[in-house]
Design a protein around this motif. Structure first.
Motif, short mmCIF file in Angstrom:
data_model
loop_
_atom_site.label_atom_id
_atom_site.label_comp_id
_atom_site.label_asym_id
_atom_site.label_seq_id
_atom_site.Cartn_x
_atom_site.Cartn_y
_atom_site.Cartn_z
N LYS A 1 -3.19 -8.35 4.03
CA LYS A 1 -3.44 -8.17 5.47
C LYS A 1 -4.52 -9.17 5.91
O LYS A 1 -4.28 -10.36 5.94
CB LYS A 1 -3.86 -6.71 5.73
CG LYS A 1 -2.67 -5.73 5.74
CD LYS A 1 -3.12 -4.35 6.17
CE LYS A 1 -1.98 -3.50 6.69
NZ LYS A 1 -0.87 -3.28 5.78
N ASP B 1 -7.03 5.39 1.22
CA ASP B 1 -6.14 4.37 1.77
C ASP B 1 -6.98 3.43 2.62
O ASP B 1 -7.34 3.75 3.76
CB ASP B 1 -5.04 5.03 2.61
CG ASP B 1 -4.16 3.97 3.30
OD1 ASP B 1 -4.27 2.77 2.94
OD2 ASP B 1 -3.38 4.34 4.19
N THR C 1 -4.55 3.19 11.00
CA THR C 1 -3.76 2.14 11.63
C THR C 1 -3.95 2.15 13.16
O THR C 1 -4.03 1.10 13.77
CB THR C 1 -2.28 2.33 11.28
OG1 THR C 1 -2.20 2.58 9.88
CG2 THR C 1 -1.46 1.10 11.62
N ALA D 1 0.84 -1.21 0.00
CA ALA D 1 0.00 0.00 0.00
C ALA D 1 0.87 1.25 0.00
O ALA D 1 0.45 2.30 -0.48
CB ALA D 1 -0.91 0.00 1.22
N SER D 2 2.08 1.15 0.54
CA SER D 2 2.99 2.31 0.53
C SER D 2 3.31 2.69 -0.91
O SER D 2 3.29 3.87 -1.28
CB SER D 2 4.29 1.97 1.26
OG SER D 2 4.05 1.58 2.58
N ASN E 1 -4.91 -3.91 0.84
CA ASN E 1 -3.98 -5.03 0.91
C ASN E 1 -4.66 -6.37 1.13
O ASN E 1 -4.99 -6.71 2.28
CB ASN E 1 -3.01 -4.82 2.08
CG ASN E 1 -1.99 -3.74 1.81
OD1 ASN E 1 -1.85 -3.29 0.69
ND2 ASN E 1 -1.28 -3.34 2.84
C1 LIG Z 1 -3.89 2.22 6.92
C2 LIG Z 1 -2.60 1.70 6.38
N1 LIG Z 1 -2.12 2.21 5.24
C3 LIG Z 1 -0.97 1.77 4.71
C4 LIG Z 1 -0.23 0.78 5.31
C5 LIG Z 1 1.06 0.34 4.69
O1 LIG Z 1 0.91 -0.94 4.18
P1 LIG Z 1 2.11 -1.65 3.39
O2 LIG Z 1 2.90 -2.37 4.43
O3 LIG Z 1 1.43 -2.57 2.43
O4 LIG Z 1 2.89 -0.60 2.72
C6 LIG Z 1 -0.69 0.22 6.50
C7 LIG Z 1 0.06 -0.85 7.18
O5 LIG Z 1 -0.31 -1.36 8.20
C8 LIG Z 1 -1.90 0.69 7.05
O6 LIG Z 1 -2.37 0.22 8.21
#
Ligand SMILES: Cc1ncc(COP(=O)(O)O)c(C=O)c1O
Length: 478
Positions: free
Chosen positions: A296, A264, A239, A140-141, A293
């Motif tokens: 997850k 997101d 998060t 997701a990043s 994701n």
């Molecule tokens: C809300 C949210 N966005 C983005 C991310 C980043 O995810 P990734 O590890 O796939 O980059 C996370 C990771 O926990 C998240 O909780």
């Protein structure tokens, strides 16, 4: 290694994996190694001659396994679930075994077309708007960075093809919740907006969701000051507390400014597989991109992140390259995923999602997600009913933010108490939770949703939390 040698070794490895998965519930959840301990257990130099598989498996068992926090354990409640369903593991193996090179459609037409089909299945399954198209990103990043680049280019009239942001007459501004994931601030900085042009918009003190009136005010103020609002990042499932920013209210505000709306939903995207949870993204038709994701909660093994966009042509215009050695006669007819993200070479990630969906079936995944939502609600009810304990944020998904608040304990003493009992829980090896700061005070996140976690596991966790918190130093005055 010949295919015959591979056959023998792979069977042994698969047996090892199956045995390992069976014993995970008995393993301590948190990795129990000191920094440097794993490295010290490995050979100092690479072997010149082949070693027997048994030696490698022995090290896997004795050196590597203790150095892993067992996120596949039924007792894992940390961060967010990072499920790795065995059906998806098979897909990952198939992907490696095929050894396909995903650089253009021509280099592996199946890698492109399986991805197109599976990404479309997932769009349908999550109720995203018809016509949106997507690609599998690693994380997701990366998806957020791609979205920020697309937003930047739309707001700046494709400045990347000329003078870039340095040639803009007004700074471009991005808006997000202060509870947005750290990857959002990183994406904003990497996309060249500058950290100083990320506005953290006020949130509601109860729900921790972005206040749309505060967003509108911030965007108006920036425009009046000669800045250009370029993008709003809407966190659906933050998060810290899984707060849900109000997308339906935010979209019309962003549209007044022509600002890109990126959603997101890294964690919450899995919930969209449940029709009754689609309200989380009410208003999505007016957004521009959404990332989430499967790696997850849904349980397609890392790394597997979906990024959908409303206008794929724009994304391709921003991301495409066209060197002579990658051209082919079918270029106008096929999808070239190299133009949907940052890397050229891409793994055949669609296979793990395809195996996962086909071998587990969507209904089983939905049943598991509903189980987890119910378990989190059940835990929140227990916590609320217990004197001295408090649920600190709405339980909108499967994460419960809680705190043990013994009478008379506050401020830093309360923080010390919280950190002490959370550490004791994690050190016990019997469960793993994540302490985190909310409103300036430590609390504990219990993120339900590991694939094997059943109600009796959550009940055992609640018992463990109570026992541990009562014994933790600050509450006894020790
Ligand atoms: C809300 C949210 N966005 C983005 C991310 C980043 O995810 P990734 O590890 O796939 O980059 C996370 C990771 O926990 C998240 O909780």
């Amino acid at each position: 290694m010949t295919p015959e040698e591979f056959r023998t070794a792979a069977h042994a490895l698969v047996d090892w994996i199956a045995d390992h998965r069976e014993r995970i519930p008995q393993l301590p959840v948190a990795a129990r190694v000191a920094p440097g301990e794993v490295a010290a257990g490995l050979a100092e130099h690479a072997p010149e001659a082949p070693e027997p598989l048994e030696d490698v498996l022995k090290d896997l068992e004795q050196v590597v396994v203790p150095g892993i926090t067992q996120v596949q354990s039924p007792h894992f409640y940390g961060w967010f679930p990072s499920n790795a369903s065995l059906a998806s593991v098979l897909g990952d193996m198939a992907s490696s075994g095929l050894g396909a090179l995903g650089i253009t459609w021509q280099s592996a037409p199946a890698a492109t077309e399986v991805e197109e089909v599976v990404v479309e299945w997932m769009r349908e399954l999550t109720g995203l708007p018809a016509g949106w198209r997507g690609a599998i990103q690693d994380t997701a990043s990366t998806g957020a960075l791609v979205a920020m680049l697309a937003a930047r280019e739309r707001s700046s009239g494709y400045s990347g093809a000329s003078g870039g942001l340095q040639a803009q007459d007004a700074p471009l501004v991005v808006y997000a919740s202060p509870h947005a994931h750290s990857s959002i601030a990183k994406a904003v900085a990497l996309a060249g907006f500058g950290a100083g042009n990320l506005r953290l918009v006020d949130v509601d003190p109860i729900t921790y969701a972005m206040r749309s009136d505060a967003l509108a005010a911030a965007m108006d103020a920036d425009r009046a000051a000669g800045l250009r609002p370029a993008a709003v990042v809407v966190s659906v499932g933050t998060t810290g507390t899984t707060a849900i920013d109000p997308l339906a209210e935010i979209v019309p505000i962003a549209q007044r400014f022509g600002a890109w709306v990126h959603v997101d939903a890294a964690m919450a995207g899995s919930a969209l597989l449940l029709p009754e949870m689609r309200h989380l993204v009410d208003g999505i038709d007016g957004a521009d991109s959404l990332g989430w994701n499967p790696h997850k909660w849904m349980g397609t093994i890392l790394d597997c992140s979906l990024l959908y966009v409303r206008d794929p042509e724009h994304l391709v215009r921003v991301m495409s390259t066209n060197p002579s050695y990658l051209r082919s006669a079918v270029d106008g007819e096929v999808t070239q995923y190299k133009d949907w993200g940052i890397p050229l070479g891409r793994r055949f990630r669609a296979l793990k999602l395809w195996f996962h969906l086909r071998l587990d079936g969507v209904e089983a995944v939905r049943a598991r997600l509903r189980r987890d939502l119910a378990n989190a609600r059940w835990l929140a009810e227990q916590v609320e009913a217990e004197p001295g304990w408090r649920v600190l944020a709405p339980v909108s998904l499967q994460t419960v933010c809680l705190r043990h608040e013994p009478e008379g304990l506050g401020g830093e003493d309360l923080d010390a108490h919280t950190l002490a009992w959370a550490a004791a829980v994690n050190d016990s090896g019997r469960a793993f939770v994540t302490p985190s700061v909310l409103d300036g005070r430590w609390m504990v996140r219990v993120s339900v949703g590991a694939e094997p976690t059943e109600r009796e596991d959550v009940a055992a966790l609640w018992q463990l939390l109570r026992e541990t918190a009562v014994l933790a130093p600050s509450s006894t005055g020790a």
